[in-house]
Scaffold this motif. Structure first.
Motif, short mmCIF file in Angstrom:
data_model
loop_
_atom_site.label_atom_id
_atom_site.label_comp_id
_atom_site.label_asym_id
_atom_site.label_seq_id
_atom_site.Cartn_x
_atom_site.Cartn_y
_atom_site.Cartn_z
N ASN A 383 15.52 -28.41 -30.17
CA ASN A 383 13.91 -28.81 -30.55
C ASN A 383 13.19 -28.33 -29.60
N TYR A 384 13.05 -27.08 -29.09
CA TYR A 384 12.25 -26.29 -28.34
C TYR A 384 11.24 -25.93 -29.50
N SER A 385 9.85 -25.99 -29.07
CA SER A 385 8.90 -25.59 -30.09
C SER A 385 8.79 -24.28 -30.03
N GLU A 386 7.94 -23.77 -31.05
CA GLU A 386 7.66 -22.34 -31.09
C GLU A 386 6.82 -21.85 -29.80
N GLU A 387 6.18 -22.37 -29.31
CA GLU A 387 5.15 -22.26 -28.09
C GLU A 387 6.07 -22.21 -26.92
N ASP A 388 7.00 -23.35 -26.97
CA ASP A 388 8.02 -23.28 -25.60
C ASP A 388 8.79 -21.87 -25.60
N ILE A 389 9.40 -21.62 -26.90
CA ILE A 389 10.40 -20.35 -26.99
C ILE A 389 9.48 -19.22 -26.58
N ARG A 390 8.12 -19.11 -27.03
CA ARG A 390 7.29 -17.91 -26.52
C ARG A 390 7.07 -17.82 -25.04
N LYS A 391 7.19 -18.74 -24.58
CA LYS A 391 6.90 -18.94 -22.92
C LYS A 391 8.25 -18.35 -22.33
N ILE A 392 9.42 -19.10 -22.83
CA ILE A 392 10.70 -18.78 -22.22
C ILE A 392 11.00 -17.51 -22.33
N TRP A 393 10.49 -16.54 -23.40
CA TRP A 393 11.02 -15.34 -23.88
C TRP A 393 10.17 -14.23 -23.48
N GLY A 394 9.16 -14.54 -22.70
CA GLY A 394 8.18 -13.60 -22.21
C GLY A 394 6.99 -13.88 -21.66
N GLY A 395 6.43 -15.12 -22.30
CA GLY A 395 5.02 -15.19 -21.94
C GLY A 395 4.90 -16.10 -20.56
N ASN A 396 5.91 -16.86 -19.81
CA ASN A 396 5.79 -17.19 -18.53
C ASN A 396 5.54 -16.01 -17.59
N LEU A 397 6.51 -14.89 -17.82
CA LEU A 397 6.80 -13.76 -17.15
C LEU A 397 5.66 -12.80 -17.19
#
Length: 415
Positions: A383-397
């Motif tokens: 149940n991670y949201s699309e925005e969460d996944i965006r952050k995890i996959w590169g957004g945060n970096l």
């Protein structure tokens, strides 16, 4: 009657289980579609692989597809596309050698040779991949349908005691330096070596300041706990751990404990979850394997100062041990357990993914880059949201990278 009751209960149980499975099946298919849509939509960046070490071999062409099992290669351009991985930081890795004038000169030459090899490999396929120096480059290349190649340097050993080498590495395209590897260097202590400086050296403090000035990300993976806190005390910019896990779930000195995770979050940095199995879960005891590996390390002098022929033979014997005593690998679910824990302790803005492919990375369900989408699927299942996944996959970096560049501009204006 008791037998009839037992049979009735058994039949009822089967009906309930069957109904449950039927009910779950559409949801699972829905999640598969949802995960694929998200995975294709967001920028996916792996913060650390060691694939350049394969590129220096004359028989490896990263433009061709390789089989992970037979070739042991985990990354190439074909499988990056198959796995929906937009880009990665390709590490210029050098092992720790003698801290002498001769040692520094030798490692500089090797470092520049690996840079040349990587840059030539990128230039060989201009229609498939491009060099990225900024997050904007990454988003542009993604829109062009090309893979993104960032560069990192794993181990500050090539810097030696020469501060100008930081600029030299930056000018060649490196956008982070992993300050230390498995043994201490002149910058700081390693998490897997004996006490040296008890953290960051005076020269290491200069290196941190210089990286802040350049807008170059400081990577604390492999650094000792004391080094980690010394770096946080003086850096003006957010830092990264390009391939580390949560120590609370796997008690390995390479991983970050909860206090470190909170300190990293307070700094604004990000930990990139590693999928090297031994950092995901403590491996089951295998004394025969351990003894065999130790013998090969001793035979080939810790894999340092080897000729090409010796290195070829060392790899053959090392891989033979892998075949003779196979490991039980962690799986994707256990990887995402670490992400869950990091999110709980540090927050969703401070976690990413750094596989360590071609440096030992790979788990069941994500054994090579072609299977990267399975991590996204597991995140969707939880149940991670699309925005969460965006952050995890590169957004945060990418946020950290841009923030480091912004602070570098501030430092330049103040001078």
């Amino acid at each position: 009657p008791s037998l009839m009751i037992k049979q009735a209960i058994a039949i009822l149980s089967l009906i309930i289980i069957h109904s449950t499975l039927l009910g779950a099946l559409p949801a699972s298919k829905k999640n598969i579609r949802k995960a694929k849509r998200i995975h294709d939509k967001v920028l996916t960046i792996d913060s650390h692989n060691d694939t350049p070490l394969r590129m220096v071999r004359p028989d490896f062409d990263w433009g061709e597809r390789h089989d992970a099992k037979s070739s042991r290669s985990k990354v190439d351009l074909v499988r990056m596309k198959e796995g929906g991985l937009d880009g990665a930081f390709f590490a210029i890795f050098v092992g720790q050698g003698p801290r002498t004038t001769e040692g520094y000169e030798k490692v500089k030459q090797r470092t520049m040779m690996i840079f040349d090899t990587l840059l030539n490999a990128i230039n060989r396929y201009p229609d498939k991949v491009g060099l990225a120096l900024t997050p904007d480059d990454a988003y542009r290349l993604e829109k062009e349908g090309k893979r993104v190649a960032f560069i990192g340097v794993e181990n500050g050993y090539p810097v030696g005691k020469e501060i100008g080498m930081v600029q030299a590495l930056y000018d060649r395209g490196a956008r982070y330096i992993t300050l230390v590897h498995t043994r201490n260097n002149d910058i700081c202590d390693s998490s897997t070596d004996t006490l040296g400086f008890d953290g960051l050296s005076d020269f290491g403090s200069e290196v941190v300041a210089e990286m802040n000035r350049l807008g170059m990300m400081i990577d604390v993976s492999h650094a000792s706990d004391a080094s980690f806190y010394d770096i946080l005390e003086i850096t003006r910019s957010p830092i990264i751990a390009s391939h580390s896990c949560a120590r609370a779930l796997c008690d390995n000195p390479r991983n970050l404990d909860d206090e470190m995770l909170r300190a990293l979050a307070a700094n604004g940095g990000v930990i990139q979850m590693c999928i090297l199995s031994d950092y995901v879960k403590i491996p089951a005891p295998n004394p025969q394997r351990d003894s065999a590996r130790a013998a090969v390390r001793e035979k080939f002098r810790g894999f340092e100062d080897l000729t090409d022929e010796e290195m070829k033979q060392a790899r053959k014997e090392w891989y033979g041990i892998e075949d003779q005593f196979p490991r039980e690998l962690a799986n994707v679910s256990e990887v995402v357990d670490h992400i869950d824990h990091i999110v709980e302790v540090a927050g969703i803005d401070h976690v990413g993914i750094g596989t360590d492919f071609d440096g030992g990375g790979g788990v069941t369900g994500c054994y090579d880059v072609s299977e990267m989408g399975n991590i996204t699927l597991e995140l969707v299942e939880r149940n991670y949201s699309e925005e969460d996944i965006r952050k995890i996959w590169g957004g945060n970096l990418m946020r950290v990278m841009n923030e480091d560049r912004r602070i570098a501009q501030e430092i330049a204006h103040r001078r």
